[in-house]
Write an enzyme that holds these catalytic residues in place. Structure first.
Site, short mmCIF file in Angstrom:
data_model
loop_
_atom_site.label_atom_id
_atom_site.label_comp_id
_atom_site.label_asym_id
_atom_site.label_seq_id
_atom_site.Cartn_x
_atom_site.Cartn_y
_atom_site.Cartn_z
N ASN A 444 -20.34 34.73 -30.10
CA ASN A 444 -20.57 34.63 -28.66
C ASN A 444 -20.27 36.01 -28.08
OD1 ASN A 444 -20.64 34.09 -25.95
ND2 ASN A 444 -18.86 32.70 -25.94
N TRP A 445 -21.34 36.72 -27.76
CA TRP A 445 -21.15 38.10 -27.28
C TRP A 445 -20.56 38.16 -25.87
CZ3 TRP A 445 -26.54 40.53 -28.90
CH2 TRP A 445 -26.52 40.76 -30.28
N LYS A 446 -20.63 37.05 -25.15
CA LYS A 446 -20.18 37.01 -23.74
C LYS A 446 -20.93 38.10 -22.96
CE LYS A 446 -15.92 35.01 -25.33
NZ LYS A 446 -14.50 34.82 -25.19
N HIS A 531 -18.12 26.43 -21.86
CA HIS A 531 -17.12 27.42 -22.26
C HIS A 531 -16.02 27.50 -21.20
CE1 HIS A 531 -15.25 31.12 -23.53
NE2 HIS A 531 -15.87 30.97 -24.70
N GLU A 533 -14.51 29.90 -19.99
CA GLU A 533 -14.69 30.95 -18.98
C GLU A 533 -15.64 30.48 -17.88
OE1 GLU A 533 -15.79 33.93 -21.81
OE2 GLU A 533 -13.72 33.93 -22.55
N GLU A 603 -11.98 25.05 -28.50
CA GLU A 603 -11.48 26.39 -28.22
C GLU A 603 -10.24 26.31 -27.34
OE1 GLU A 603 -14.85 29.54 -28.70
OE2 GLU A 603 -14.75 28.88 -26.62
N GLY A 609 -9.33 35.35 -26.96
CA GLY A 609 -9.18 36.77 -26.66
C GLY A 609 -7.73 37.23 -26.57
N SER A 649 -9.68 33.72 -31.13
CA SER A 649 -9.10 34.76 -31.99
C SER A 649 -9.33 34.50 -33.48
CB SER A 649 -7.61 34.94 -31.71
OG SER A 649 -7.42 35.34 -30.38
N GLY A 670 -15.66 35.17 -30.67
CA GLY A 670 -15.90 36.06 -29.53
C GLY A 670 -15.81 37.52 -29.95
P1 13P Z 1 -12.30 35.33 -29.15
O1 13P Z 1 -12.79 35.13 -30.57
O2 13P Z 1 -12.52 36.72 -28.65
O3 13P Z 1 -10.90 34.85 -28.98
O4 13P Z 1 -13.22 34.40 -28.20
C1 13P Z 1 -13.45 33.11 -28.55
C2 13P Z 1 -14.50 32.55 -27.68
O5 13P Z 1 -14.30 32.41 -26.50
C3 13P Z 1 -15.77 32.22 -28.30
O6 13P Z 1 -16.57 31.49 -27.43
#
Ligand code: 13P
Length: 687
Positions: A444-446, A531, A533, A603, A609, A649, A670
């Site tokens: 997931n590049w966000k 998600h 976020e 998640e 993150g 993570s 992520g």
């Molecule tokens: P990280 O792997 O950077 O913790 O992010 C996870 C995430 O939100 C994947 O959608």
């Protein structure tokens, strides 16, 4: 399907690995011999008379032998693949250069690649390196795709064992004598008979190849030694075989007494026992066993044995040694090279009886003062030949072999799904049908990457995956604006493309929104929804998310639906309850048919993150709970077939452990999905 390219890389890995291991081990058997060879190469820049030149050569010998062996072992076991492959390319490039130099400058008589066990000409050495250099490149090109016998978590242990193993092995061979003696003068050699045989072979060779040139009436003619012509012929010259002229005796045993008279025959013809204490230079000999030497000398004389020192030392060095140690045994002189060939210790003992070598020892293994008498009595026994050195090193090697075999067994056990079967037996209450439930690693590049960076990533990942046997599906979640480009780039590869969101409306006047239909029209097949976020920053609640899931499914997209608790909820022990409510308020409203198309992603928000990861036990616990909830809602079959990913993570170092949990079917990644270098090992965690 395994590609030809991968087969080539695997074959090259085995070939280069085996050569490196064999050449490293053969040299490591005799570290002093390898140091002498290095000294020969370095002779133009390293003066042998400098006190520390021997130390430099010996250190280089340890580094080279151990390095070669370790590179080979790491390549074969598939640990630190990229680094080992890089170093082996550098190694073979360096060796190719040295063998080219040897071919033209001829600095040493034998390259020493395989110690004293196998002798190659300079040309053969060059040929060997010219073959191995491109092979090592093939390994490097696909290093990441090579099979590995040990996981990332285990490899440091294997590496430490390998380093300790080879260093202990070399130290043993250095302190005592080489485990296997590949040179002439090994224990059991009848030196007298061998030298006589060598002499007669040389004589016969000379006889067969020497020609006497005579001339008569202006005509020259060659005659064999047996057919010399009559006096009507005039002798011109002797013509000898050039190769015989260069002949170097293997047994160059040429001791002289203090007056310079040859002494070999005197020593070898004696039917009794003779002890020779050897050191090329007494000023460099260890003084660690002076008492033992004195005792050996005194008791040898009283038993009627002969005892000599054998050295290439100057008169001053001999006088110093006598002064220092009280040595009163007679000294014989010989060139340093045959002394070094005879024994690698400094000083060392060689025992002769009737011209035969019946024992060789390093000073570290001399009999103690108390043992001397018993030892000397043994030497008198008519058939006594000293036993082979201690097997301690051999046990070490056996332990090593066992480790490798263990690795292979694990590899095949995994291949045959035995481990899965056992895991299922031990932890897992359900009957799992792995065929239906997919393993997935999704990125997931966000809000990261420009279009150019995105396309470069997909191209790199695509080519990396093309040489791999994949054991999971691979998905990349990309921003809307990249979708069409990356989807068309990924076509024909195992990479599926996901949007990171879609609108909760089908179409219309919703400026800035992107509908599920539009996402589907780009070629993307998945959409990440729910998600944390989006829930936190864009106010997406259960009602909005349910609508998005419904629209995604209606447009043929597979939702990757995220759930998970925040830190306070975890700390309050409410995580089970939170995920239950999130599911109940959204995807649990779907029909069984629609629900079975959904991928779930657990998640925990506190792990996203932050570098904090749920432990594998925590992940398994809540994944199993989620599956139980699905069992309750839709029944066992749908629950069994539902893929539940872990996100938060997740990275190369924890993926394998997380994915090994029976209810964790992969990851939603992520940060670690932003570079192929970090993302690929996560995909490889399924092997
Ligand atoms: P990280 O792997 O950077 O913790 O992010 C996870 C995430 O939100 C994947 O959608």
């Amino acid at each position: 399907m395994i590609s030809l390219r991968l087969i080539a890389a695997e074959t090259a890995r085995v070939l280069t690995g085996v050569v490196l291991i064999v050449s490293g081990l053969l040299k490591a058997i005799d570290p002093v011999g390898s140091a002498l060879k290095i000294g020969e190469y370095l002779a133009p820049i390293l003066d042998e008379r400098w006190a520390w030149s021997g130390m430099i050569s010996l250190t280089l010998s340890f580094v080279l032998c151990a390095g070669e062996f370790l590179l080979g072992a790491f390549l074969l076991m598939g640990i630190y693949r990229k680094l080992s492959a890089r170093l082996s390319v550098a190694f073979f490039a360096g060796m190719t250069f040295i063998s080219l130099y040897s071919l033209f400058a001829d600095p040493v008589s034998d390259c020493g690649c395989f110690g004293d066990a196998i002798h190659l000409t300079h040309f053969e050495t060059l040929l060997k390196n010219i073959v191995l250099l491109p092979l090592s490149y093939l390994v490097l090109r696909d290093a990441r795709s090579l099979r590995h016998l040990f996981s990332r978590r285990e490899r440091w242990l294997v590496a430490v064992l390998a380093v300790v193993g080879i260093v202990v092995f070399m130290v043993q061979n250095y302190r005592h004598l080489p485990l296997v003696d590949f040179r002439p003068y090994r224990v059991g050699t009848d030196l007298r008979a061998e030298m006589a045989r060598e002499d007669s072979t040389l004589q016969a060779g000379l006889l067969a190849t020497t020609r006497y040139i005579y001339e008569r009436g202006g005509q020259e003619q060659a005659f064999t030694p047996e057919a010399i012509p009559d006096s009507s012929w005039r002798f011109v010259k002797v013509q000898e075989d050039a190769t015989l002229a260069k002949y170097k005796a293997k047994y160059d045993f040429t001791p002289m007494d203090s007056l310079g008279n040859p002494f070999a025959e005197e020593l070898l013809a004696d039917p009794g026992v003779t002890l020779l204490l050897l050191a090329p230079h007494w000023n460099r000999a260890s003084e660690g066993s002076i008492d033992e030497i004195s005792e050996l000398y005194t008791q040898s004389l009283s038993m009627g044995y002969r005892f000599y020192g054998l050295t290439a030392s100057s008169a001053q060095e001999i006088a110093d040694w006598r002064y220092l140690t009280g040595a009163s045994y007679p000294m014989l002189l010989m060139d340093a090279t045959p002394i070094r060939t005879m024994i690698r210790a400094y000083p060392g003992l060689v025992v002769l009886r009737g011209g035969k070598i019946i024992d060789k020892r390093s000073f570290t293994d001399f009999p103690t003062v108390e043992e001397v008498s018993r030892y000397l009595h043994h030497l008198r026994e008519p058939n006594y030949i000293a036993p082979a050195p201690s097997l301690a090193c051999t046990y070490l090697l056996l332990a090593w072999g066992a480790l490798l075999i263990l690795g292979f067994l694990r590899f095949w056990a995994r291949k045959l799904h035995l481990t899965l079967y056992l895991k299922k037996r031990i932890h897992y209450p359900y009957k799992r049908k792995r065929s239906m439930r997919k393993n997935i690693v999704a990125g997931n590049w966000k809000m990261n990457k420009t279009l150019q960076e995105g396309t470069a990533f997909i191209s790199e990942l695509k080519s990396a995956l093309s040489v791999k046997t994949l054991h999971c599906d691979v998905i990349i979640g990309a921003p809307f604006i990249h979708l069409a480009t990356v989807a068309s780039l990924a076509e024909g590869s195992p990479i599926g493309i996901a949007a990171e969101n879609c609108a909760d409306k089908a179409e219309g006047a919703y400026t800035g929104e992107v509908s599920a239909a539009m996402v589907a029209s780009t070629g993307a097949r998945y959409v990440i929804l729910g998600h944390s976020e989006r829930r936190a920053y864009y106010g997406e609640d259960n009602a909005i998310l349910t609508e998005k899931v419904r629209l995604a499914l209606a447009n043929g997209l597979t939702p990757i639906f995220c759930i998970g608790e925040v830190k306070e909820e975890r700390e309050a022990g409410k995580h089970f309850q939170v995920v239950e409510e999130q599911l109940a308020g959204t995807v649990f409203s779907l029909s069984p048919e629609d629900f079975s198309k959904v991928i779930l992603a657990y998640e925990p928000v506190w792990a996203i993150g932050t570098g904090l990861t749920a432990s594998s036990a925590q992940a398994q616990e809540i994944h199993a709970h989620i599956r139980q909830l699905i069992v309750k809602k839709y029944g066992e079959t749908i629950a069994d077939d539902c893929t539940i990913l872990y996100g938060g993570s997740c990275n190369a170092s924890n993926a394998e452990e997380l994915f090994a949990q029976p209810d964790v079917d992969g990851g939603l990644i992520g940060g670690a999905s932003l570079s192929v270098e970090k993302f690929l090992p996560i995909i490889e965690a399924f092997h």
